[in-house]
Design an enzyme around this catalytic site. Structure first.
Site, short mmCIF file in Angstrom:
data_model
loop_
_atom_site.label_atom_id
_atom_site.label_comp_id
_atom_site.label_asym_id
_atom_site.label_seq_id
_atom_site.Cartn_x
_atom_site.Cartn_y
_atom_site.Cartn_z
N ARG A 270 1.10 -1.25 0.14
CA ARG A 270 0.07 0.01 0.07
C ARG A 270 0.93 1.11 0.10
O ARG A 270 0.63 2.32 -0.61
CB ARG A 270 -0.88 0.16 1.23
CG ARG A 270 -1.81 1.18 1.20
CD ARG A 270 -2.97 0.97 2.50
NE ARG A 270 -3.98 1.85 2.36
CZ ARG A 270 -4.25 2.64 3.52
NH1 ARG A 270 -3.82 2.40 4.69
NH2 ARG A 270 -5.26 3.77 3.33
N HIS B 150 0.35 4.62 -2.17
CA HIS B 150 0.19 5.88 -2.10
C HIS B 150 1.22 6.76 -2.20
O HIS B 150 0.95 8.16 -2.38
CB HIS B 150 -0.13 6.05 -0.40
CG HIS B 150 -1.38 5.40 0.15
ND1 HIS B 150 -2.35 5.87 0.95
CD2 HIS B 150 -2.34 4.60 -0.64
CE1 HIS B 150 -3.51 5.45 1.03
NE2 HIS B 150 -3.59 4.49 0.04
N ASN C 235 -3.46 8.65 4.73
CA ASN C 235 -2.02 7.95 5.08
C ASN C 235 -2.00 7.63 6.49
O ASN C 235 -0.85 7.29 6.86
CB ASN C 235 -1.04 9.20 4.48
CG ASN C 235 -0.71 8.95 3.00
OD1 ASN C 235 -1.21 8.23 2.49
ND2 ASN C 235 -0.60 10.12 2.40
N HIS D 94 -6.03 -5.86 -2.44
CA HIS D 94 -6.77 -5.81 -1.53
C HIS D 94 -7.04 -7.43 -1.16
O HIS D 94 -7.81 -7.78 -0.34
CB HIS D 94 -8.02 -5.28 -1.60
CG HIS D 94 -7.82 -3.75 -1.51
ND1 HIS D 94 -8.76 -2.80 -1.90
CD2 HIS D 94 -6.82 -3.06 -1.29
CE1 HIS D 94 -8.40 -1.45 -1.91
NE2 HIS D 94 -7.35 -1.56 -1.40
C1 HEM Z 1 -8.65 1.39 -6.26
C2 HEM Z 1 -8.72 2.29 -5.42
C3 HEM Z 1 -8.32 1.96 -3.99
C4 HEM Z 1 -8.77 2.60 -2.72
C5 HEM Z 1 -10.02 3.40 -2.85
C6 HEM Z 1 -8.41 2.05 -1.82
C7 HEM Z 1 -8.68 2.09 -0.33
C8 HEM Z 1 -8.05 1.44 0.71
C9 HEM Z 1 -8.47 1.39 2.05
C10 HEM Z 1 -9.81 2.38 2.40
C11 HEM Z 1 -7.74 0.83 2.90
C12 HEM Z 1 -7.95 0.27 4.14
C13 HEM Z 1 -7.22 1.20 5.34
C14 HEM Z 1 -7.84 1.16 6.67
O1 HEM Z 1 -8.87 1.36 7.04
O2 HEM Z 1 -6.56 0.78 7.34
C15 HEM Z 1 -6.88 -0.15 2.04
C16 HEM Z 1 -6.12 -0.80 2.42
C17 HEM Z 1 -5.05 -1.29 1.47
N1 HEM Z 1 -4.70 -1.00 0.30
FE1 HEM Z 1 -6.18 0.06 -0.88
N2 HEM Z 1 -7.26 1.32 -1.99
C18 HEM Z 1 -7.10 1.26 -3.51
C19 HEM Z 1 -6.12 0.79 -4.31
C20 HEM Z 1 -5.10 -0.05 -3.80
C21 HEM Z 1 -3.95 -0.31 -4.75
C22 HEM Z 1 -3.72 0.12 -6.18
C23 HEM Z 1 -2.89 -0.70 -3.93
C24 HEM Z 1 -1.65 -1.37 -4.23
C25 HEM Z 1 -1.43 -1.77 -5.36
C26 HEM Z 1 -3.64 -0.92 -2.54
C27 HEM Z 1 -3.12 -1.79 -1.66
C28 HEM Z 1 -3.87 -1.88 -0.41
C29 HEM Z 1 -3.18 -2.96 0.74
C30 HEM Z 1 -2.24 -3.93 0.56
C31 HEM Z 1 -4.20 -2.47 1.86
C32 HEM Z 1 -4.02 -3.00 3.27
C33 HEM Z 1 -3.00 -2.52 4.03
C34 HEM Z 1 -2.57 -2.86 5.40
O3 HEM Z 1 -2.95 -4.06 5.89
O4 HEM Z 1 -2.34 -2.18 6.33
N3 HEM Z 1 -5.13 -0.15 -2.66
N4 HEM Z 1 -6.99 0.51 0.84
#
Ligand code: HEM
Length: 309
Positions: free
Chosen positions: A46, A50, A77, A175
């Site tokens: 992530r 970002h 962030n 995800h």
């Molecule tokens: C398509 C648009 C995207 C949105 C709206 C989005 C939004 C989010 C949100 C809201 C979370 C949870 C944050 C939390 O509550 O702690 C999250 C987690 C995550 N996102 Fe996305 N995301 C997107 C695309 C991506 C992309 C492109 C990647 C990487 C290539 C990514 C990788 C991750 C990962 C791995 C997590 C888990 C993080 C953790 O376990 O700490 N996301 N994302």
């Protein structure tokens, strides 16, 4: 850049002569870091996303906060994790090749290794990025997509970065690992339209399970983004989306659009994961090219968090 001068490009093996073996150093350091905390794999995947979406993949997200107005301080962030892991890897790399390898490249390698160590595809990363020295909270708020955006909105956020709708539906599958805090999806459980209602597209039995943990006002708990196979990089994410068991509105919406919905369904049947893995590698490389600084632009700094004049 002077007229007629060729713009430096990213390339495979950029550090082959200037820091041979750097990718092995990064991977072996991360192996240790991930064995202490497996959840950091998702964190580092992530982190790269970002970083890339705000001023390009230039490690600007790593820069320490000044007056609480840095990228790091922007709301999306606040749940980003893994800054210390990147600094630890950078320190290891600096010990062998001082001031040669950018933090932005280390972040791209780390995202790749996070996927690899989660049983996902192994792909080569392009390198040659340099680090930016501007970090601005407002830019992060404008460029990072909202968790409740529909396909049209999400596609627009990606298009601005020269990424396609296909890149969007493919990269959303990051995800397949990691977690979201209740706050990132509780609106779908309790107040979807502002009327105390639930998102009708959410599987009711699944919503009940979520609500048992995510009581109103719970800001601390997390739930897996892919409840089927939470720590394994596979097509469980697409199966969750197809079964209306995605946590985030942005993920849930993918099934509603004819094009992204077709891709989601196709991937649920990609049993050997060949197509999904090949697509994911291509889209990660595409994302890794967003807004990069190369050649003599930007800088290589000793510590990712501290910018040098
Ligand atoms: C398509 C648009 C995207 C949105 C709206 C989005 C939004 C989010 C949100 C809201 C979370 C949870 C944050 C939390 O509550 O702690 C999250 C987690 C995550 N996102 Fe996305 N995301 C997107 C695309 C991506 C992309 C492109 C990647 C990487 C290539 C990514 C990788 C991750 C990962 C791995 C997590 C888990 C993080 C953790 O376990 O700490 N996301 N994302």
């Amino acid at each position: 850049m002077a007229a007629g001068e060729a713009r430096a490009q990213l390339q495979y093996g950029f550090y082959n002569t200037s820091c041979p073996g750097v990718e092995e150093v990064v991977r072996s350091e991360l192996k240790g870091i991930f064995s202490n905390d497996t959840t950091l794999r998702a964190g580092l995947l992530r982190l790269h996303f970002h970083d890339c979406f705000v001023r390009g993949c230039d490690a600007s997200l790593m820069l320490n906060s000044h007056n609480a107005t840095a990228e790091k301080d922007a709301d999306p962030n606040l749940t980003v994790r893994g800054y210390e892991a990147i600094e630890a890897v950078k320190a290891k790399v600096e010990a062998t090749c001082p001031l040669v390898v950018s933090c932005a490249d280390i972040m791209a390698m780390a995202a790749r290794d996070a996927v690899y160590f989660s049983d996902g595809p192994e792909y080569e990363v392009e390198t040659g990025r340099r680090d930016g020295n501007v970090s601005n909270m407002a830019e992060a708020l404008t460029n990072l997509p909202p968790s409740d955006g529909n396909v049209t909105v999400m596609t627009q956020y990606f298009a601005v970065k020269n990424l396609t709708m296909k890149d969007m539906v493919v990269l959303s599958a990051a995800h397949t690992i990691g977690v979201a805090h209740c706050t990132s999806f509780s609106k779908r459980l309790y107040n979807f339209t502002g009327d105390g209602d639930q998102d009708p597209s959410l599987d009711p039995a699944f919503a009940k399970q979520l609500a048992a943990v995510c009581k109103p006002g719970n800001v601390a708990s997390v739930e897996p983004l892919d409840a089927l196979t939470p720590v394994k990089f596979d097509n469980g994410y697409y199966k969750s989306v197809a079964a209306h068991q995605a946590l985030l509105g942005s993920d849930a919406g993918l099934i509603d659009d004819s094009l992204t919905g077709a891709y989601v369904r196709l991937m649920t049947n990609d049993t050997n994961l060949d197509t999904f893995f090949a697509d994911f590698a291509v889209s990660m490389i595409n994302m890794g090219r967003v807004g990069v600084l190369t050649g003599t632009d930007g800088q290589i700094r000793p510590t990712c968090g501290i910018y040098v004049d």
